[in-house]
Structures are given as structure tokens and as C-alpha cells.
Design an enzyme around this catalytic site. Structure first.
Site, PDB file in Angstrom:
ATOM      1  N   LYS A 187       9.306 -47.317 -10.451  1.00  0.00           N
ATOM      2  CA  LYS A 187       8.073 -46.850 -10.464  1.00  0.00           C
ATOM      3  C   LYS A 187       6.964 -47.885 -11.424  1.00  0.00           C
ATOM      4  O   LYS A 187       6.773 -47.462 -12.491  1.00  0.00           O
ATOM      5  CB  LYS A 187       7.948 -45.446 -10.909  1.00  0.00           C
ATOM      6  CG  LYS A 187       6.589 -44.756 -10.956  1.00  0.00           C
ATOM      7  CD  LYS A 187       6.277 -44.435  -9.467  1.00  0.00           C
ATOM      8  CE  LYS A 187       4.870 -43.888  -9.573  1.00  0.00           C
ATOM      9  NZ  LYS A 187       4.310 -43.538  -8.216  1.00  0.00           N
ATOM     10  N   ASP A 220       8.426 -43.063  -4.995  1.00  0.00           N
ATOM     11  CA  ASP A 220       7.941 -42.025  -4.006  1.00  0.00           C
ATOM     12  C   ASP A 220       7.839 -42.644  -2.506  1.00  0.00           C
ATOM     13  O   ASP A 220       8.022 -42.003  -1.736  1.00  0.00           O
ATOM     14  CB  ASP A 220       6.510 -41.761  -4.617  1.00  0.00           C
ATOM     15  CG  ASP A 220       5.616 -42.854  -4.771  1.00  0.00           C
ATOM     16  OD1 ASP A 220       6.077 -43.985  -5.179  1.00  0.00           O
ATOM     17  OD2 ASP A 220       4.328 -42.652  -5.177  1.00  0.00           O
TER      18      ASP A 220
END
Ligand code: IPM
Ligand code: MN
Length: 349
Positions: A187, A220
């Protein structure tokens, strides 16, 4: 003669471990190797009786084993965190099992919730860092109990910890006879310290592995693609927390907790293998829980010890059982009881 430490643990742990041991015994006779098992009663039941999670001698003793087979740790009467931190995470940390290896493979005959995806599409491995990140338990409360309360939880990512994990992942990707593609799951757009370091270490190490194709994706997006295009993945490497989360998603697309197994590896020491589902208290003692995940953990354990032929035999046999026998992999819906599924695997060996 291998020394295998066995921790059946709580809930359905002992039931599924019995089946794993049944299959391991049968395959050892066919493949001519010997082992002794040393049983340990660590778990919630023991904790409620004695107040002790792991005795002081446990780590020292377990270090003498060649491998550890673990059932499940978790008890409905024990507050969350105590057994996890006191047993499972303590074993992973103190035995320096810095890799959590999670093969994700859809076997023939197994139902997946992904429409139009089959065994040829779902076959990848997640390498989860297993000793650092948010799991180190660093943090504090500020102004606890007040309306201004703040809780801090630290993610620790050392260069050495990252590098040893990445090295394992690159080596595995290179050896694995697939597309030789390694995806870093992170991330970098938000966790600008932790994943900056991961990303730098990853790109640097990639230079030493010209045969490996590298890729990066945010966690994600990984979740999205795991559902949409699981065939894109070969090996995924990630930190402890993201690895925990994406491997539950991954377990679902390979058929659920009834089949998902993992290894906590210390490539230089003793490793521990476990079905990744929990202790499933509501199914305890009913002979309905699926033992294939524990049997798969046993298979990974034998593979790790170098008993490659035995591991292959077990996998073939599991495939025979999933493709010709079981109605479902879910507890109580298999069309067979726990012990019968163990017997079937033995029969097909
Ligand atoms: C796992 C489990 C553990 C973890 C829990 C039980 C502490 O979910 O093995 O994935 O978070 O690592
Ligand atoms: Mn988990």
C-alpha cells in the site's frame, strides 16, 4: 527417524489432527520412512486448567523437533488475544518462523464461488512475512478511557526482516514451475514508510533474479483481482497483516477452510504446519468437520522434511477424494464423517 511434535489444540483440532496422523502413518509405510510423535496439550483447555499458555520449557523442547503439526488454538471461554498471543504467535515468533506459506490451489471437483474459474485458474502461493509488521504488538493507549483517547499500533518492518522474506519468495518463484512471476502486495500510496522500504528492497532484490518477472499491486487491488482474475497470480509476497487478510480471501476461492493449510517456516530451524481454519467449537466432537485441511498440513510437513513422494501421494489422494467422493467441503455437508474422509484418503494412497 523424524521427530514430529504434535499440538492438537482446541475444539475440532484434535479430531482433524487424528485424521492427518492416520494419513501420515499410512503414507510412511508405503514410502518407507519412520517418525515418532511427541504430543503437547497446549491450548485453551490447558490454559483454563492451569493458567499457563506455554510452559517455559516449550520453546526449548520444540526446537529439538524436526517439525510441528498444529491443530487449532482458540477457546470460546478465553478472552480474544490471550491464546493467540500466548501460544500461536509466540511459537511463530520465538521459533523464528518468519515465513507464512499459503498455497492456494483449487482441486478438481471442489466448488469455488468464482464463476467460470477452475483449477487451471486458481493456483498460486502467498508468502506472508510472519514475524514483524503490526503483529509485533507495539503500541500504547493515550488518555485511556477518556473521550480524547487515542490508540497507537505500530507496524515494525526491518530491512533484514523484509530481505529474508523477499529472498524466500524470489527463490520460490524461481523454482516453481509456473510463470515465474512475483507480485509484491502493499500500500505504497498510503503506508509511505513501511511499503516504501518494502518496495525499495523488492526492486533491489529483483535485479538478482533476472528469470523472475516482478509486479506490484496495492492490497485493495489484489483483493479485487483475486476474485476477478486469480489466474494472474503465481507467487504473492506481502507483510504480516495484509498476508493474514488476503489469505482468508484466498482460502475461500480454493474451497474454504475445509481444505486450506499453511506452513510457518523457519528455513534454518523448526517449522510448524497447520490447517488455517480455527477451532470451530460448534462442530466439536460431532465427527462433521472436514479433516482435509489438516491432512494437507501434514502433506506440507512431509514435503518440508524432504518426503516429496509421500507428499505427492497424499495430494493425489486428496484430489481423488474431492473429485470423486465429497459432496461439499463444508462441515456437515461432505456426505461423509470426519473419520471416513480420513479413511478415504488412506484408501486412495
Ligand atoms: C492466521 C490466524 C492468526 C493470525 C490469528 C489466530 C492470530 O488468523 O493464522 O491467519 O492472525 O495470524
Ligand atoms: Mn488469519
Amino acid at each position: 527417524m523424524y521427530k514430529i511434535a504434535v499440538i492438537p489444540g482446541d475444539g475440532t483440532g484434535p479430531e482433524v489432527i487424528n485424521e492427518a496422523l492416520k494419513v501420515m502413518k499410512a503414507v510412511s509405510q508405503k514410502c518407507n520412512f519412520n517418525y515418532e510423535t511427541i504430543m503437547y496439550d497446549f491450548g485453551g483447555t490447558r490454559y483454563l486448567r492451569t493458567g499457563e499458555t506455554l510452559p517455559a520449557s516449550a520453546i526449548k523442547e520444540l526446537k529439538k523437533a524436526d517439525a510441528i503439526l498444529l491443530g487449532a488454538i482458540g477457546h470460546p471461554d478465553v478472552k480474544p488475544g490471550i491464546l493467540e498471543k500466548g501460544i500461536l504467535l509466540k511459537l511463530r515468533f520465538d521459533l523464528h518462523q518468519y515465513i507464512n506459506l499459503r498455497p492456494v490451489k483449487l482441486y478438481p471437483g471442489v466448488w469455488t464461488p468464482l464463476k467460470d474459474k477452475g483449477p487451471e485458474d486458481i493456483d498460486f502461493i502467498v508468502v506472508r512475512e510472519n514475524n514483524e509488521g503490526l503483529y509485533v504488538g507495539e503500541g500504547k493507549f493515550i488518555k485511556k478511557g477518556t473521550k480524547d483517547e487515542v490508540a497507537l499500533q505500530v507496524s515494525r518492518n526491518s530491512r533484514k526482516g523484509i530481505d529474508r522474506c523477499l529472498k524466500f519468495a524470489f527463490d520460490l518463484t524461481q523454482e516453481r514451475n509456473k510463470r515465474k512471476k512475483l507480485t509484491l502486495c502493499g500500500k505504497t500510496n498510503v503506508l509511505t514508510y513501511a511499503f516504501d522500504l518494502w518496495y525499495r528492497a523488492f526492486t533491489e532484490m529483483a535485479k538478482k533474479y533476472p528469470k523472475v518477472t516482478t509486479d506490484y499491486a496495492h492490497v485493495d487491488a489484489i483483493c479485487m483481482w483475486m476474485v476477478k482474475n486469480p489466474e494472474w497470480f503465481d507467487v504473492i509476497v506481502t507483510d504480516n497483516m495484509f498476508g493474514d487478510i488476503i489469505t482468508d480471501l484466498a482460502a475461500m476461492i480454493q474451497g474454504g477452510m475445509g481444505i486450506a493449510a499453511g506452513g510457518n517456516l523457519n528455513p534454518e530451524g523448526v517449522s510448524m504446519f497447520e490447517p488455517i481454519g480455527g477451532s470451530a467449537p460448534k462442530y466439536t466432537g460431532k465427527n462433521v468437520i472436514n479433516p482435509l485441511a489438516a491432512i494437507s498440513a501434514g502433506m506440507m510437513l512431509l514435503d518440508h522434511l524432504g518426503e516429496k513422494e509421500a507428499a505427492k501421494k497424499i495430494e493425489k489422494s486428496i484430489i481423488e477424494v474431492t473429485s470423486t467422493k465429497l459432496k461439499s467441503l463444508a462441515a456437515g455437508k461432505m456426505g461423509y464423517g470426519t473419520t471416513e474422509v480420513g479413511d478415504l484418503v488412506v484408501q486412495f494412497l
